[in-house]
Design an enzyme around this catalytic site. Sequence first.
Site, PDB file in Angstrom:
ATOM      1  N   HIS A  98     -12.486   3.301  -0.677  1.00 36.17           N
ATOM      2  CA  HIS A  98     -12.539   2.320   0.430  1.00 36.17           C
ATOM      3  C   HIS A  98     -13.280   1.052   0.007  1.00 36.17           C
ATOM      4  O   HIS A  98     -13.792   0.314   0.846  1.00 36.17           O
ATOM      5  CB  HIS A  98     -13.305   2.876   1.666  1.00 36.17           C
ATOM      6  CG  HIS A  98     -12.619   3.972   2.403  1.00 36.17           C
ATOM      7  ND1 HIS A  98     -13.314   4.972   3.032  1.00 36.17           N
ATOM      8  CD2 HIS A  98     -11.310   4.208   2.640  1.00 36.17           C
ATOM      9  CE1 HIS A  98     -12.458   5.806   3.617  1.00 36.17           C
ATOM     10  NE2 HIS A  98     -11.245   5.350   3.393  1.00 36.17           N
ATOM     11  N   ASN A 137       0.872  -1.168   0.000  1.00 33.31           N
ATOM     12  CA  ASN A 137       0.000   0.000   0.000  1.00 33.31           C
ATOM     13  C   ASN A 137       0.914   1.224   0.000  1.00 33.31           C
ATOM     14  O   ASN A 137       1.441   1.611   1.034  1.00 33.31           O
ATOM     15  CB  ASN A 137      -0.888  -0.042   1.247  1.00 33.31           C
ATOM     16  CG  ASN A 137      -1.871   1.108   1.289  1.00 33.31           C
ATOM     17  OD1 ASN A 137      -1.790   2.039   0.496  1.00 33.31           O
ATOM     18  ND2 ASN A 137      -2.807   1.041   2.219  1.00 33.31           N
ATOM     19  N   GLU A 175      -8.246  -4.644   5.153  1.00 30.98           N
ATOM     20  CA  GLU A 175      -8.060  -4.376   3.723  1.00 30.98           C
ATOM     21  C   GLU A 175      -6.897  -5.184   3.147  1.00 30.98           C
ATOM     22  O   GLU A 175      -6.965  -5.641   2.013  1.00 30.98           O
ATOM     23  CB  GLU A 175      -7.834  -2.875   3.508  1.00 30.98           C
ATOM     24  CG  GLU A 175      -9.115  -2.089   3.735  1.00 30.98           C
ATOM     25  CD  GLU A 175      -8.901  -0.590   3.856  1.00 30.98           C
ATOM     26  OE1 GLU A 175      -8.501  -0.140   4.947  1.00 30.98           O
ATOM     27  OE2 GLU A 175      -9.134   0.123   2.873  1.00 30.98           O
ATOM     28  N   ARG A 204     -11.026  16.059   6.343  1.00 27.02           N
ATOM     29  CA  ARG A 204     -11.799  16.467   5.157  1.00 27.02           C
ATOM     30  C   ARG A 204     -13.204  16.905   5.559  1.00 27.02           C
ATOM     31  O   ARG A 204     -13.816  16.304   6.443  1.00 27.02           O
ATOM     32  CB  ARG A 204     -11.918  15.305   4.162  1.00 27.02           C
ATOM     33  CG  ARG A 204     -10.613  14.854   3.576  1.00 27.02           C
ATOM     34  CD  ARG A 204     -10.863  13.828   2.471  1.00 27.02           C
ATOM     35  NE  ARG A 204      -9.637  13.147   2.140  1.00 27.02           N
ATOM     36  CZ  ARG A 204      -9.458  11.821   2.230  1.00 27.02           C
ATOM     37  NH1 ARG A 204     -10.442  11.037   2.617  1.00 27.02           N
ATOM     38  NH2 ARG A 204      -8.301  11.286   1.914  1.00 27.02           N
ATOM     39  N   ARG A 236      -2.436  -2.086  -3.592  1.00 30.25           N
ATOM     40  CA  ARG A 236      -3.628  -1.253  -3.460  1.00 30.25           C
ATOM     41  C   ARG A 236      -3.500  -0.119  -4.469  1.00 30.25           C
ATOM     42  O   ARG A 236      -2.501   0.601  -4.482  1.00 30.25           O
ATOM     43  CB  ARG A 236      -3.702  -0.679  -2.048  1.00 30.25           C
ATOM     44  CG  ARG A 236      -4.851   0.288  -1.935  1.00 30.25           C
ATOM     45  CD  ARG A 236      -4.865   0.979  -0.605  1.00 30.25           C
ATOM     46  NE  ARG A 236      -6.043   1.805  -0.511  1.00 30.25           N
ATOM     47  CZ  ARG A 236      -6.092   2.965   0.129  1.00 30.25           C
ATOM     48  NH1 ARG A 236      -5.026   3.423   0.737  1.00 30.25           N
ATOM     49  NH2 ARG A 236      -7.190   3.660   0.160  1.00 30.25           N
TER      50      ARG A 236
END
Length: 413
Positions: A195, A22, A399, A256, A106
């Site tokens: 996601h 990742n 993940e 965010r 990823r």
Amino acid sequence: MTTPNTDNAAAAGKPSRVLVLNSGSSSVKYQLLDMDDRSRLASGLVERIGEETSRLVHTPPAGGGGPRERAGRIADHDEALRAAAEELAADGLGLDSPGLAAIGHRVVHGGLRFTAPTVITDDVLKEIERLVPVAPLHNPANITGIRTARALRPDLPQVAVFDTAFHTTMPEYAARYAIDVETADAHRIRRYGFHGTSHAYVSRKAAELLGKEPADVNVIVLHLGNGASASAVAGGRCVETSMGLTPLEGLVMGTRSGDIDPAVTFHLKRVAGMSADEIDVLLNKKSGLVGLCGDNDMREIRRRVDEGDERAALAFDIYVHRLKKYIGAYSAVLGRVDAVVFTAGVGENSAPVREAAIAGLEELGLAVDADLNAVRSGVPRLISPDYARVAVAVVPTDEELEIANQTFALVDN
Ligand code: AMP
């Protein structure tokens, strides 16, 4: 240091390990998994790449001693990956070991073309590069990681697992913004969602927790980490998600803003004289919880709330109010909901967030049992009382395991 005997699979002739990479803008996370039993052999994190204070922390396999650390400048992703490969090699798990079946990467943005994990070829890499304009903050780092890994092991299958892929089943009426179609299409502006690897894994695990097949359940997944997104999953297929063209849309996140009137951006340009880049930084890095109260860690925010801090309390209320709106909206989208599922750092660990998000939603069949909600555990579990019509669950996301599963499924033949 003992070197664990991890080459059984190789000895048996069938590579069964997957390295998951990742690559972020200034970090690389890696995990090596044994797909025979889905166990984690080793893992690590290289952070602050390009700075004087770079750091690599490597966790060797059980029996291999404690975490090992390297401090000092790591110039770029190439050097980071080579350092990680050296650490793995020191455990007898190097990238050249015959037990390694594939590397799973990823990749944040797969656009419309990549609806499933894909073996990386030159052509695939070019297409991921073509998507950089819609994912300028993420795809470049992913591409660097892929290039470096391919240079290290050109003969090994490498697979891209896309954050957007799970959301490509969204109907057109959910994926399109109501803007001029020609302009949207010319610039590939639409809602992609992110996601996806987590939403796919967690929605499947939630079905398992309910003792049902994914095809038979409708679930709302709330992935609440530093980045946060919701999805509505009907019969195993995503039908709506809260992130859009970029991960900025939707829920209130650590840094965010989530949903905002787009006119705020023109206002900031015209009235406050800010540039596009400055507005980008404001909304992506200086907004959300950190913008509202100065902290983006939910633990710290709760501590402040408990001490009577009003700014932290307002930030918490705004965060939870947005969550409630999405739970309500996605209940309407799905029609029938079997479970609302909390996951990721905040979703898995913050009982106050779960309690507050579900409070008052009894009319939707939702309730949380205070005792069950207070339990700290790393396994999937229900936190709703028996009488509740809709299950509320906590399902830890993984993940890396999902990327490894999808990668291995593609190369194991
Ligand atoms: P993630 O992006 O999934 O790693 O989530 C990171 C976020 O999870 C942190 O910024 C915290 O806000 C939150 N978090 C982690 N541990 C806890 C905890 N024990 N209680 C509340 N929030 C937590």
